[in-house]
Design a protein around this motif. Structure first.
Motif, PDB file in Angstrom:
ATOM      1  N   GLU A   1      -1.529   0.380   7.636  1.00 41.03           N
ATOM      2  CA  GLU A   1      -1.870  -0.361   8.844  1.00 41.03           C
ATOM      3  C   GLU A   1      -3.292  -0.908   8.761  1.00 41.03           C
ATOM      4  O   GLU A   1      -4.183  -0.269   8.203  1.00 41.03           O
ATOM      5  CB  GLU A   1      -1.736   0.546  10.072  1.00 41.03           C
ATOM      6  CG  GLU A   1      -0.313   1.039  10.302  1.00 41.03           C
ATOM      7  CD  GLU A   1      -0.217   1.988  11.473  1.00 41.03           C
ATOM      8  OE1 GLU A   1      -1.285   2.311  12.055  1.00 41.03           O
ATOM      9  OE2 GLU A   1       0.905   2.406  11.797  1.00 41.03           O
ATOM     10  N   ARG A   2      -3.486  -2.087   9.345  1.00 40.93           N
ATOM     11  CA  ARG A   2      -4.823  -2.685   9.367  1.00 40.93           C
ATOM     12  C   ARG A   2      -5.646  -2.105  10.518  1.00 40.93           C
ATOM     13  O   ARG A   2      -5.134  -1.824  11.594  1.00 40.93           O
ATOM     14  CB  ARG A   2      -4.729  -4.208   9.548  1.00 40.93           C
ATOM     15  CG  ARG A   2      -4.109  -4.934   8.372  1.00 40.93           C
ATOM     16  CD  ARG A   2      -4.297  -6.442   8.496  1.00 40.93           C
ATOM     17  NE  ARG A   2      -3.507  -7.175   7.520  1.00 40.93           N
ATOM     18  CZ  ARG A   2      -3.902  -7.425   6.281  1.00 40.93           C
ATOM     19  NH1 ARG A   2      -5.080  -7.000   5.875  1.00 40.93           N
ATOM     20  NH2 ARG A   2      -3.119  -8.109   5.458  1.00 40.93           N
ATOM     21  N   SER A   3      -6.952  -1.950  10.282  1.00 40.23           N
ATOM     22  CA  SER A   3      -7.850  -1.449  11.317  1.00 40.23           C
ATOM     23  C   SER A   3      -8.026  -2.511  12.399  1.00 40.23           C
ATOM     24  O   SER A   3      -8.386  -3.658  12.093  1.00 40.23           O
ATOM     25  CB  SER A   3      -9.215  -1.106  10.718  1.00 40.23           C
ATOM     26  OG  SER A   3      -9.091  -0.172   9.677  1.00 40.23           O
TER      27      SER A   3
ATOM     28  N   MET B   1     -14.746   6.955   6.121  1.00 36.18           N
ATOM     29  CA  MET B   1     -13.942   5.924   5.477  1.00 36.18           C
ATOM     30  C   MET B   1     -13.357   6.487   4.183  1.00 36.18           C
ATOM     31  O   MET B   1     -14.047   7.191   3.431  1.00 36.18           O
ATOM     32  CB  MET B   1     -14.805   4.697   5.149  1.00 36.18           C
ATOM     33  CG  MET B   1     -15.187   3.851   6.334  1.00 36.18           C
ATOM     34  SD  MET B   1     -13.792   2.870   6.990  1.00 36.18           S
ATOM     35  CE  MET B   1     -13.449   3.747   8.514  1.00 36.18           C
ATOM     36  N   GLU B   2     -12.103   6.176   3.928  1.00 31.72           N
ATOM     37  CA  GLU B   2     -11.445   6.648   2.708  1.00 31.72           C
ATOM     38  C   GLU B   2     -11.930   5.850   1.501  1.00 31.72           C
ATOM     39  O   GLU B   2     -11.989   4.626   1.541  1.00 31.72           O
ATOM     40  CB  GLU B   2      -9.925   6.507   2.830  1.00 31.72           C
ATOM     41  CG  GLU B   2      -9.308   7.209   4.022  1.00 31.72           C
ATOM     42  CD  GLU B   2      -9.262   6.352   5.282  1.00 31.72           C
ATOM     43  OE1 GLU B   2      -8.550   6.753   6.221  1.00 31.72           O
ATOM     44  OE2 GLU B   2      -9.944   5.301   5.337  1.00 31.72           O
TER      45      GLU B   2
ATOM     46  N   ASP C   1      -5.456   0.839   5.956  1.00 33.35           N
ATOM     47  CA  ASP C   1      -5.479   2.293   5.770  1.00 33.35           C
ATOM     48  C   ASP C   1      -4.576   2.638   4.586  1.00 33.35           C
ATOM     49  O   ASP C   1      -3.375   2.348   4.618  1.00 33.35           O
ATOM     50  CB  ASP C   1      -4.963   2.969   7.042  1.00 33.35           C
ATOM     51  CG  ASP C   1      -5.072   4.490   6.997  1.00 33.35           C
ATOM     52  OD1 ASP C   1      -4.882   5.072   5.909  1.00 33.35           O
ATOM     53  OD2 ASP C   1      -5.316   5.094   8.049  1.00 33.35           O
TER      54      ASP C   1
ATOM     55  N   THR D   1      -9.605  -3.249   4.994  1.00 36.06           N
ATOM     56  CA  THR D   1      -9.283  -2.842   6.364  1.00 36.06           C
ATOM     57  C   THR D   1      -7.894  -2.208   6.462  1.00 36.06           C
ATOM     58  O   THR D   1      -7.471  -1.824   7.555  1.00 36.06           O
ATOM     59  CB  THR D   1      -9.364  -4.035   7.332  1.00 36.06           C
ATOM     60  OG1 THR D   1      -8.318  -4.976   7.029  1.00 36.06           O
ATOM     61  CG2 THR D   1     -10.714  -4.733   7.224  1.00 36.06           C
TER      62      THR D   1
ATOM     63  N   THR E   1      -1.406   4.783   5.597  1.00 34.78           N
ATOM     64  CA  THR E   1      -0.353   4.265   6.486  1.00 34.78           C
ATOM     65  C   THR E   1       0.029   2.813   6.223  1.00 34.78           C
ATOM     66  O   THR E   1       1.102   2.371   6.632  1.00 34.78           O
ATOM     67  CB  THR E   1      -0.810   4.370   7.950  1.00 34.78           C
ATOM     68  OG1 THR E   1      -1.940   3.494   8.159  1.00 34.78           O
ATOM     69  CG2 THR E   1      -1.201   5.798   8.297  1.00 34.78           C
TER      70      THR E   1
ATOM     71  N   SER F   1       0.822  -1.205   0.000  1.00 31.15           N
ATOM     72  CA  SER F   1       0.000   0.000   0.000  1.00 31.15           C
ATOM     73  C   SER F   1       0.855   1.254   0.000  1.00 31.15           C
ATOM     74  O   SER F   1       0.381   2.343  -0.336  1.00 31.15           O
ATOM     75  CB  SER F   1      -0.929   0.009   1.221  1.00 31.15           C
ATOM     76  OG  SER F   1      -0.182   0.159   2.416  1.00 31.15           O
TER      77      SER F   1
ATOM     78  N   ARG G   1      -9.789   2.895   0.174  1.00 32.64           N
ATOM     79  CA  ARG G   1      -9.812   1.547   0.754  1.00 32.64           C
ATOM     80  C   ARG G   1     -10.449   0.555  -0.223  1.00 32.64           C
ATOM     81  O   ARG G   1     -10.174  -0.643  -0.165  1.00 32.64           O
ATOM     82  CB  ARG G   1     -10.618   1.533   2.054  1.00 32.64           C
ATOM     83  CG  ARG G   1      -9.932   2.178   3.240  1.00 32.64           C
ATOM     84  CD  ARG G   1     -10.817   2.130   4.464  1.00 32.64           C
ATOM     85  NE  ARG G   1     -10.198   2.762   5.611  1.00 32.64           N
ATOM     86  CZ  ARG G   1      -9.494   2.127   6.554  1.00 32.64           C
ATOM     87  NH1 ARG G   1      -9.351   0.812   6.486  1.00 32.64           N
ATOM     88  NH2 ARG G   1      -8.973   2.788   7.567  1.00 32.64           N
TER      89      ARG G   1
END
Length: 268
Positions: A223-225, A171-172, A218, A216, A221, A56, A175
């Motif tokens: 990173e997973r939620s 929410m972006e 981001d 999930t 970043t 990502s 995603r």
């Protein structure tokens, strides 16, 4: 009035998005979209954020020569040339499809291997070596590059707004990695569309898009939620026998050009 409110391209499958103001289309969707892919060097199997979350944060931008410019934190920028006619062909697997496509060479392989952390190759798919779309959807001669199943993905802005409201935080859109975002419709109106026109381009809606754990992550970043959002909420009201659905897969009929702000007409 419906309008095209955003355009996104992903030159490298599962890499960072490019935000566009306008772009052309060819038979495989947006020019340059998901024409490149990372594969495991030993098996030839495709790699995505599902297994390699740091993808990502991998920027792979289409450059003026038709090649790819790679960049990422802690790594020098690398310009990768479009493989020539004499490039080595590598056997690769993407989902159930196996095909032979041009390899981008050892310098690119070394760069992506260091980024991913294991032996990896970078490959490209030209139009002549594209896959056909999933049987039972669309037309027999519909083709796709390295997207999961179909050339284009559309999401209505109101659908994302509805989801964000249910979750309780924004929410972006990235995603969900759409190519086209439409404003002006009701939430999930796109579920009922069959054909639409944007500018001079006609598009067919062929299949709802089932969502996975990738949503999930981001996009800013990598990173997973921790709370599995937005997938956890989608499972409560968008779950069908074929999966959790959000967005619609499209095929463009013919070529043309799209520009943010264009009106959208629902034909059927």
């Amino acid at each position: 009035m419906l309008r095209l409110s955003a355009l996104y391209r992903y030159p490298l499958k599962s890499g960072k998005a490019e935000t566009l103001a306008h772009i052309g289309l060819d038979k495989l969707g947006l020019d340059g979209d998901r024409r490149w892919m990372l594969v495991d060097e030993a098996s030839g199997r495709f790699l995505t954020q599902r297994a390699v979350a740091q993808m990502s944060q991998l920027s792979a931008l289409w450059n003026a020569t038709g090649g790819l410019t790679l960049s990422g934190a802690g790594r020098p920028t690398l310009d990768v040339a479009l493989p020539g006619a004499d490039a080595e062909l590598r056997g690769v697997t993407i989902w159930r499809d196996t095909l032979r496509v041009p390899d981008a060479g050892d310098e690119a392989a070394d760069w992506v291997s260091r980024f991913v952390g294991k032996p990896t190759r970078l490959v490209h798919v030209p139009l002549a070596r594209a896959r056909t779309t999933a049987a039972g959807y669309g037309k027999d001669d519909d083709q796709v590059a390295f997207a999961d199943g179909f050339p284009l993905l559309l999401i209505g802005q109101a659908s994302l707004d509805d989801l964000s409201q249910r979750i309780g935080r924004p929410m972006e859109m990235l995603r969900f990695r759409p190519n086209l975002v439409i404003e002006g419709s009701e939430a999930f109106a796109e579920d009922g569309w069959k054909r639409l026109r944007i500018g001079d381009v006609e598009l067919r809606v062929v299949k709802s898009c089932s969502r996975c754990i990738l949503t999930t992550i981001d996009p800013a970043t990598g990173e997973r939620s921790a709370d599995r959002q937005p997938l956890a909420t989608l499972e409560t009201y968008r779950k069908e026998p074929d999966g959790v659905m959000f967005g619609q897969n499209l095929v463009n009929d013919g070529v043309g050009r799209l520009e943010v702000g264009m009106p959208v007409t629902i034909l059927e």
